[in-house]
Write an enzyme that holds these catalytic residues in place. Structure first.
Site, PDB file in Angstrom:
ATOM      1  N   ASN A  75      15.466  16.801   8.413  1.00 42.54           N
ATOM      2  CA  ASN A  75      14.362  17.739   8.486  1.00 42.54           C
ATOM      3  C   ASN A  75      13.994  17.930   9.944  1.00 42.54           C
ATOM      4  O   ASN A  75      13.945  16.967  10.714  1.00 42.54           O
ATOM      5  CB  ASN A  75      13.157  17.180   7.707  1.00 42.54           C
ATOM      6  CG  ASN A  75      11.893  17.998   7.914  1.00 42.54           C
ATOM      7  OD1 ASN A  75      10.903  17.525   8.464  1.00 42.54           O
ATOM      8  ND2 ASN A  75      11.929  19.248   7.502  1.00 42.54           N
ATOM      9  N   ARG A 127      10.910  20.259  12.053  1.00 48.02           N
ATOM     10  CA  ARG A 127       9.762  21.095  11.723  1.00 48.02           C
ATOM     11  C   ARG A 127       8.848  21.283  12.925  1.00 48.02           C
ATOM     12  O   ARG A 127       8.808  20.472  13.860  1.00 48.02           O
ATOM     13  CB  ARG A 127       8.976  20.479  10.562  1.00 48.02           C
ATOM     14  CG  ARG A 127       8.454  19.101  10.839  1.00 48.02           C
ATOM     15  CD  ARG A 127       7.864  18.421   9.606  1.00 48.02           C
ATOM     16  NE  ARG A 127       7.479  17.060   9.920  1.00 48.02           N
ATOM     17  CZ  ARG A 127       8.304  16.015   9.884  1.00 48.02           C
ATOM     18  NH1 ARG A 127       9.565  16.162   9.529  1.00 48.02           N
ATOM     19  NH2 ARG A 127       7.882  14.804  10.227  1.00 48.02           N
ATOM     20  N   HIS A 138      23.520  15.807  -2.128  1.00 48.72           N
ATOM     21  CA  HIS A 138      23.934  14.794  -3.112  1.00 48.72           C
ATOM     22  C   HIS A 138      25.408  15.015  -3.461  1.00 48.72           C
ATOM     23  O   HIS A 138      25.725  15.925  -4.222  1.00 48.72           O
ATOM     24  CB  HIS A 138      23.103  14.918  -4.397  1.00 48.72           C
ATOM     25  CG  HIS A 138      21.682  14.515  -4.225  1.00 48.72           C
ATOM     26  ND1 HIS A 138      21.292  13.199  -4.140  1.00 48.72           N
ATOM     27  CD2 HIS A 138      20.543  15.246  -4.115  1.00 48.72           C
ATOM     28  CE1 HIS A 138      19.965  13.143  -3.982  1.00 48.72           C
ATOM     29  NE2 HIS A 138      19.493  14.366  -3.963  1.00 48.72           N
ATOM     30  N   HIS A 191      19.841  13.256   4.362  1.00 46.58           N
ATOM     31  CA  HIS A 191      18.636  14.077   4.475  1.00 46.58           C
ATOM     32  C   HIS A 191      18.380  14.387   5.942  1.00 46.58           C
ATOM     33  O   HIS A 191      18.574  13.531   6.801  1.00 46.58           O
ATOM     34  CB  HIS A 191      17.438  13.314   3.897  1.00 46.58           C
ATOM     35  CG  HIS A 191      16.125  13.793   4.434  1.00 46.58           C
ATOM     36  ND1 HIS A 191      15.439  13.142   5.434  1.00 46.58           N
ATOM     37  CD2 HIS A 191      15.379  14.886   4.123  1.00 46.58           C
ATOM     38  CE1 HIS A 191      14.325  13.794   5.694  1.00 46.58           C
ATOM     39  NE2 HIS A 191      14.262  14.855   4.929  1.00 46.58           N
ATOM     40  N   HIS A 248      24.256   5.578  13.275  1.00 47.47           N
ATOM     41  CA  HIS A 248      23.137   5.253  14.165  1.00 47.47           C
ATOM     42  C   HIS A 248      23.480   5.519  15.634  1.00 47.47           C
ATOM     43  O   HIS A 248      22.600   5.901  16.421  1.00 47.47           O
ATOM     44  CB  HIS A 248      22.680   3.806  13.949  1.00 47.47           C
ATOM     45  CG  HIS A 248      21.634   3.696  12.879  1.00 47.47           C
ATOM     46  ND1 HIS A 248      20.295   3.848  13.129  1.00 47.47           N
ATOM     47  CD2 HIS A 248      21.750   3.504  11.540  1.00 47.47           C
ATOM     48  CE1 HIS A 248      19.619   3.734  11.987  1.00 47.47           C
ATOM     49  NE2 HIS A 248      20.483   3.522  11.017  1.00 47.47           N
TER      50      HIS A 248
END
Lengths: 306, 306
Positions: A106, A108, A94, A104, A139
């Protein structure tokens, strides 16, 4: 041989690289480090940065935990699975400035004691004000990393991000999307080695996609009104994370370390009753972009940033 | 005869009384009025107050809506129920001052086309700094209204509030609790008429319990540090409402009017990573009270407020 230890080790290396890259771009704040243990087995390294030149609050979390398979996962795995291992890197940044987007990421990996295993991940960008060239650049970065592995990935994972990063009760996307994928399993066409390489490469695309945008925007002045709009958009971010985000819900359901799970929330957020931006304002224009199926890659001809 | 129309009419009268009482205490701001229609049938009157002398943001919502019974309600009703009617008043008040507690109240009535019907409701107080005398006064008000109808109500509904207004992932209650009840149905010991009288009386206890506390605290000075603590506690309030609150989840699941559902969120809220109050500070003391099973009624001898 792709062991869970090797995956966790590589994910931790990616965490390090990303923290170093963000620190260099910020120029002031450094990441602290909290090491913690999971209540069953494993633990994590939560790295948080606050009050930098650019970043108001950001976290880069690595974890590798084991535990009893939660009830709500039972239909995703073999009938005789009882325990899981999960490792991943999760990031939310932020920035202070409404001119610099929230980001963001992630990546995993999940496996069970019954031999199930898969990868998941994603990156998505949440501009407070949409800049079409930068959205297109972002993009294109996502498409580039996907295309190295499979031409079908970008269209599939871009659409998945549109569906996933969607605030249903507001009928708007969280931002301009990006890519999202889950349950990526080895099969006839794809070895586990290749999937691991792809997911690691997604992790390493984070800095390439984000830093040029930060660098180009971080010194642009902004008004108090633009700051207020940012606080409202952060309120939407909070809504998404607490109501829909699977990682957050999984963490809450499995009694994960709460401070690491909720480090994704901004330092300041705001809600106004029934706020509607002025006609033809920059805020209204941004809202008009917060929808699914925008073809960002072809939207701008010039994808040079900065 | 207790018809749904009569219940809705009485609930609307309670909404009016509460708005008038809060306006008088605030002394500056007045409630606006948004009338809206439900997408199936019915609608509501959402009344929001902002930027008063005392209240930063508050809402008093009345609604009476009909619709198809949502899937997740099926196990609560007769097998042949297909449609529901629901009416209620919902309040959340966020004052500017950290010395004035946040308050929430809800009274509601639900019925299906198969003849199921019940009342529910509750009032709970969320002080930013716990004042033991005032907490005790507040709970005494709750006990008084309960005892008028049934001596078993207060102990049962107080415990229910402790369980309900609980932020599981933080292992803390939202505030000092109050009362909460649901699925209150007529039976051998209690007519529908009596239940309706009790629930209406709970609605009319709101001002009696809250205004003396507002009045006693609204002019107490506060520091910027106390304001920051308020913003953090409001962050917890947001967490509760988006993750656990049944009314909010019901609204999100049944595509209710989103601005009325989320008017419960504060104008400003804040999250810090791993914030731990100083030892023996007023903040730590407040946290020590945010747990279940505190016997507030007997805690203070003097329950005179102001």
């Amino acid at each position: 041989m792709i062991t869970k230890e090797r995956i966790a080790q590589e994910f931790q290396r990616i965490q390090q690289e990303i923290c170093s890259g963000l620190e260099a771009e910020d120029g002031k704040a450094v990441f602290n480090l909290d090491e913690w243990k999971h209540e069953v087995a494993g633990g994590g390294h939560t790295r948080v940065i606050t009050h930098g030149n650019v970043i108001e609050k950001g976290g880069v979390n690595f974890s590798a935990v084991e535990g009893l398979l939660p009830q709500f996962m039972k239909d995703k795995v073999s009938p005789d699975a009882t325990h899981f291992f999960a490792t991943g890197v999760s990031i939310v940044i932020h920035p202070y400035s409404p001119k610099v987007p929230i980001i963001h990421m992630n990546i995993r990996y999940f496996e069970t004691n019954a031999g199930d295993s898969w990868f998941g991940g994603g990156i998505d960008l949440t501009p407070i004000y949409v800049n079409v060239d930068q959205a297109s650049f972002f993009h294109q970065c996502m498409k580039d990393v996907c295309d190295k592995y499979d031409a079908s990935y970008y269209p599939k994972f871009k659409a998945w991000a549109d569906d996933y990063f969607f605030i249903r009760h507001r009928n708007e996307t969280r931002g301009i999307g990006g890519i999202f994928f889950d349950y990526l399993k080895p099969d006839a066409g794809r070895t586990k080695e290749e999937l691991f390489a792809f997911v690691s490469d997604v992790g390493r695309t984070f800095l390439k996609a984000y830093l040029p945008i930060v660098s180009a925007n971080k010194t642009i002045p902004f008004t108090p009104e633009e700051k207020n709009w940012q606080l409202l958009r952060r309120g939407r971010y909070v809504e998404f994370n607490l109501v829909y985000d699977r990682g957050t819900r999984f963490g809450l359901e499995t009694a994960g370390r709460i401070e690491s799970i909720l480090m994704s929330l901004p330092e300041h957020a705001s809600w106004l009753y029934n706020h509607i931006p002025d006609k033809e304002s920059a805020e209204e224009k941004t809202l008009s972009f917060l929808r699914k199926d925008v073809d960002w890659v072809t939207m701008a001809e010039d994808k040079t940033i900065g």
